[in-house]
Write an enzyme that holds these catalytic residues in place. Structure first.
Site, short mmCIF file in Angstrom:
data_model
loop_
_atom_site.label_atom_id
_atom_site.label_comp_id
_atom_site.label_asym_id
_atom_site.label_seq_id
_atom_site.Cartn_x
_atom_site.Cartn_y
_atom_site.Cartn_z
N LYS A 32 15.21 -25.04 7.19
CA LYS A 32 16.63 -25.01 7.56
C LYS A 32 17.36 -23.83 6.93
CE LYS A 32 18.05 -28.36 4.01
NZ LYS A 32 18.92 -27.47 3.22
N THR A 33 16.98 -23.44 5.69
CA THR A 33 17.64 -22.31 5.06
C THR A 33 17.36 -21.03 5.84
OG1 THR A 33 17.42 -23.37 2.90
CG2 THR A 33 17.94 -21.03 2.91
N ASP A 220 25.60 -27.00 5.21
CA ASP A 220 24.25 -27.46 4.92
C ASP A 220 24.30 -28.88 4.34
OD1 ASP A 220 21.52 -27.46 4.60
OD2 ASP A 220 21.51 -26.14 2.84
N GLU A 221 23.19 -29.62 4.42
CA GLU A 221 23.08 -30.98 3.85
C GLU A 221 24.24 -31.87 4.31
OE1 GLU A 221 20.43 -31.70 2.48
OE2 GLU A 221 19.63 -30.03 1.30
N GLN A 251 17.39 -38.13 4.90
CA GLN A 251 17.50 -37.74 3.49
C GLN A 251 18.90 -38.01 2.93
OE1 GLN A 251 15.18 -34.15 2.16
NE2 GLN A 251 15.18 -33.69 4.33
N ARG A 599 8.57 -34.30 -1.24
CA ARG A 599 8.62 -33.24 -2.25
C ARG A 599 7.24 -32.65 -2.49
NH1 ARG A 599 12.82 -31.93 -0.99
NH2 ARG A 599 12.49 -33.52 0.59
#
Length: 751
Positions: A32-33, A220-221, A251, A599
């Site tokens: 996504k970044t 973002d997020e 998430q 993770r």
């Protein structure tokens, strides 16, 4: 480099879709970044907007810095003018310019309070309200106040929405807390957002300026946004409607901080012309790890359908290990890490140990031999000497800050005792001035008596530093403050060992100031204080330090490691006991599990204990239902999973007898048994074997029923689990907490 180089089709589509509302559902590790940075570069390259017309919002300074670095490589001449910030840093910048337009006492020289400052202020408010701290704990009050602010609820609105005496009192403390903040020309962290929304509401011209300024907004997020953050974004995007939000509803794990998952789930309802793009290809983990994550999260009902996949291969199966207790668990994890490091393939910083609660760290601290660091332990900025230095700097910047003035007016000791400080506070309160106003006005000298000379010496030092604050580098100001106040000398007067550690911390703080003034184009004293105010625990994670990272699952979000250990995978611990009784609680816990699993890049270890001592109580454990949701074929030894059958009887009385006998040693905080846990289990099994033959297949009690037990009293059934011819009943008792009892021997009575 081409803007689209290396992107998959969905990523490219998200980059090229520039105009109008866009929801990018970005699964864990889906790049996504990369999408966000390429999208910004594409907007600039196509001349759809100038860099200063773009606002990109992230949740951590670390993420913002990474995004800026990446964009700088794509559009090196333009990146510096963009607003790539966290919510709080963006709002802080807006308020520095315009807070005085709100018509309040606030000036642009306000301080930002951290948690410790807030606690001191709330304690003062409790005292001023003549109520008991036992009845109104500081932590509870701060939580309620923060919850109100995250939802945009003012003290008046809160008071009008409650009816009982205690809630009315909380509302009054909230109101007093806000008044004291304003009197001190200070904001807490939540105020940075609230006051910005208030500013936009009260001052339409300010809102219009920023609406015109930001032609494209990226968040973002987005799954972690709360009500006030949603309102802020909606206000800013109202004119151009070029709003791109990126996030993953799977998430969303910060409900306890006020995050509202409906912001992302209902985005298409709020922006009906919105386009939605899913990013499901994962670039981080093996397919085995992704399959486990997919199989766990699919059990949530409140989610948007997506399924992670990778082209990088299956990878190793998940290792599940069931240990006797938390000490065995810590030793097992330590041995696994040492073995893998000695193989030459991994370094210590390739490993993360993730747990549900900070209470689990004790066993690791006592039993790990490998180098490790605990994220979210005592923060650097929470150490006494650092808090003292910051208090001085905040007073130099904003003398109206009574909380920080009270902290350092007699640090180091200069003969201004508590009685004098109380007099200053009383005088300030009676005339509606700040404490600094009182001590700088000779009119009050007589009232302050013999301490007046010492106070004037202190005021002289502070005024001298105030005069220099904008004309010398930050490091020079810190050096001058330490010398003039005698702070360094007072530290050196302590015991050599303690002094050495504290001086090292002071030097580290000075180093941070030096880094700031050399890394920022136009460093200022104000900018340095703002930079300190916005630091988070994750921002302090040094990825180069060769040590295993221990952290909570919440802290791990946004990070990745080649090898991850998820420990304490037991019912009641993860998921937590409370989650089953809270609406949406189990789904939030399952999302947290999903975050933990994803993770891991190469290897995932899951551990559980048959018995665990936590919060001073030892009890038998049940396997987490989330482990049950991982298919056996993904686990290298699924027999461990099948064999971890819940202990279907109450061991509390057995443990009590062993603790009081010679079978337990008192040398450990955990009460290490001289007999193994398994031998206790075997012994108790013989005692209860005949009772367990009793059939309770017709057991009719269910979750939610109130019951009575002859020993533990009244309680509520939390869960009922069939086990052969019997039932394991988990009961939350009113007086003794949760117990796991076998129906055949518990002799429960429904009430």
């Amino acid at each position: 480099m081409s803007i689209l180089e290396g992107l998959n089709s969905e990523q490219a589509q998200a980059v090229l879709t520039t105009d109008g509302p866009l929801l990018v559902l970005a699964g864990a590790g889906s790049g996504k970044t990369t999408v966000l940075t390429r999208r910004i570069a594409h907007i600039i390259e196509q001349k759809k907007a100038r860099p200063w017309q773009i606002l990109a919002i992230t949740f951590t300074n670390k993420a913002a810095a990474e995004m800026l670095t990446r964009i700088s490589k794509l559009v090196p001449d333009d990146a510096g003018d963009m607003w790539i910030k966290t919510f709080h840093s963006a709002c802080l910048r807006i308020l520095r310019y315009d807070i005085e337009k709100m018509g309040t006492k606030y000036t642009s020289a306000f301080n930002v309070y951290d948690t410790n400052d807030q606690k001191r202020l709330v304690k003062d408010c409790i005292k001023a309200s003549n109520v008991s701290e036992d009845m109104y704990p500081v932590k509870m009050l701060l939580s309620r106040i923060s919850d109100c602010k995250n939802k945009g609820i003012t003290p008046d609105e809160f008071e009008n929405s409650v009816y009982d005496f205690k809630q009315k009192t909380i509302a009054k403390i909230y109101r007093l807390y806000q008044k004291r903040l304003e009197d001190n020309n200070s904001l807490d962290f939540d105020d940075l957002l609230n006051k910005t929304v208030e500013l936009f509401t009260k001052c339409p011209d300010v809102l219009e300026y920023y609406q015109n300024k930001f032609k494209y907004i990226l968040v973002d997020e987005y799954q972690d946004t709360n009500n006030i953050q949603y309102r802020l974004v909606a206000l800013l995007a109202a004119k151009h409607r070029n709003l791109c939000v990126v996030g993953d509803d799977d998430q969303s794990i910060y409900k306890f901080r006020g995050a509202d998952i409906t912001n992302i789930l209902d985005f298409e309802k709020q922006f009906k012309e919105a386009k939605t793009i899913k990013l499901e290809q994962n670039y981080r983990s093996t397919q085995t790890i992704l399959d486990a994550a997919n199989d766990v999260i699919k059990n949530n009902k409140g989610r948007k359908s997506k399924k992670l996949w990778t082209s990088s291969g299956e990878g190793d199966k998940i290792t599940l290990s069931v240990l006797d207790d938390q000490i065995s668990e810590a030793s097992y994890i330590n041995n696994c890490i040492e073995r893998l490091v000695h193989s030459g393939k991994y370094r210590y910083n390739d490993f993360a140990v993730l747990y549900r609660t900070n209470a689990q760290t004790r066993a690791f601290e006592e039993n790990l031999t490998c180098p490790y660091r605990i994220l979210a332990g005592l923060r650097f900025y929470d150490r006494k000497e650092i808090k003292d230095i910051l208090a001085y700097l905040r007073i130099i910047y904003n003398p109206a800050d009574d909380i920080n003035l009270t902290r350092i007016i007699n640090v180091p000791k200069r003969g201004i005792g508590d009685t004098t400080v109380s007099k200053i506070q009383a005088l300030a309160s009676s005339v509606g001035k700040s404490m600094f106003d009182i001590i700088t006005d000779s009119e009050y000298d007589e009232a302050l008596g013999r301490a007046t000379l010492k106070i004037k010496e202190f005021v002289s030092v502070i005024n001298d530093l105030i005069a220099k604050k904008n004309s010398v580098p930050v490091t020079a100001l810190i050096d001058d403050m330490l010398q003039k106040t005698g702070y360094t000398d007072s530290v050196l007067a302590e015991s050599p060992e303690e002094a050495r550690s504290r001086i090292e911390n002071i030097e580290e703080f000075r180093s941070k100031a030096y880094e700031y003034q050399n890394e920022v184009d136009a460093p200022t004293f104000e900018g340095f204080l703002d930079n300190i105010s916005l630091v988070s625990d994750v921002d302090n994670l040094d990825s180069e330090q060769d040590a295993v990272v221990l952290m909570t699952l919440h802290s791990a979000k946004g990070l990745e490691f080649p090898v991850v250990f998820m420990c304490g995978m037991e019912k009641g611990l993860f998921p937590s006991q409370m989650s089953e009784m809270e609406e949406g609680g189990m789904e939030e816990e399952r999302r947290l599990c999903y975050v933990g699993i994803t993770r891991a890049k190469e290897k995932l270890y899951i551990t559980a204990a048959r018995y665990r001592t936590i919060y001073g109580t030892t009890s038998p454990q049940l396997l987490s239902p989330f482990v049950d949701e991982i298919p056996d074929e993904l686990i290298d030894d699924a027999s461990q999973k099948r064999n971890f059958i819940a202990r279907n009887y109450d061991l509390s009385s057995t443990y009590s007898s062993y603790k009081s006998s010679d079978n337990f040693s008192a040398g450990s905080a955990f009460g290490k048994p001289k007999m193994s846990v398994s031998s206790i289990t075997d012994k108790y099994s013989m005692v209860t074997a005949s009772a367990l033959k009793t059939t309770t297949s017709d057991f009719s009690m269910k979750k939610g029923d109130r019951v009575h037990h002859r020993k533990f009293g009244d309680g509520m059934i939390v869960s009922v689990t069939p086990s052969g011819n019997d039932h394991l009943v988990e009961i939350l008792f009113d007086n003794v907490g949760t117990k796991n009892l076998m129906a055949s021997i518990a002799k429960l009575k429904k009430i």
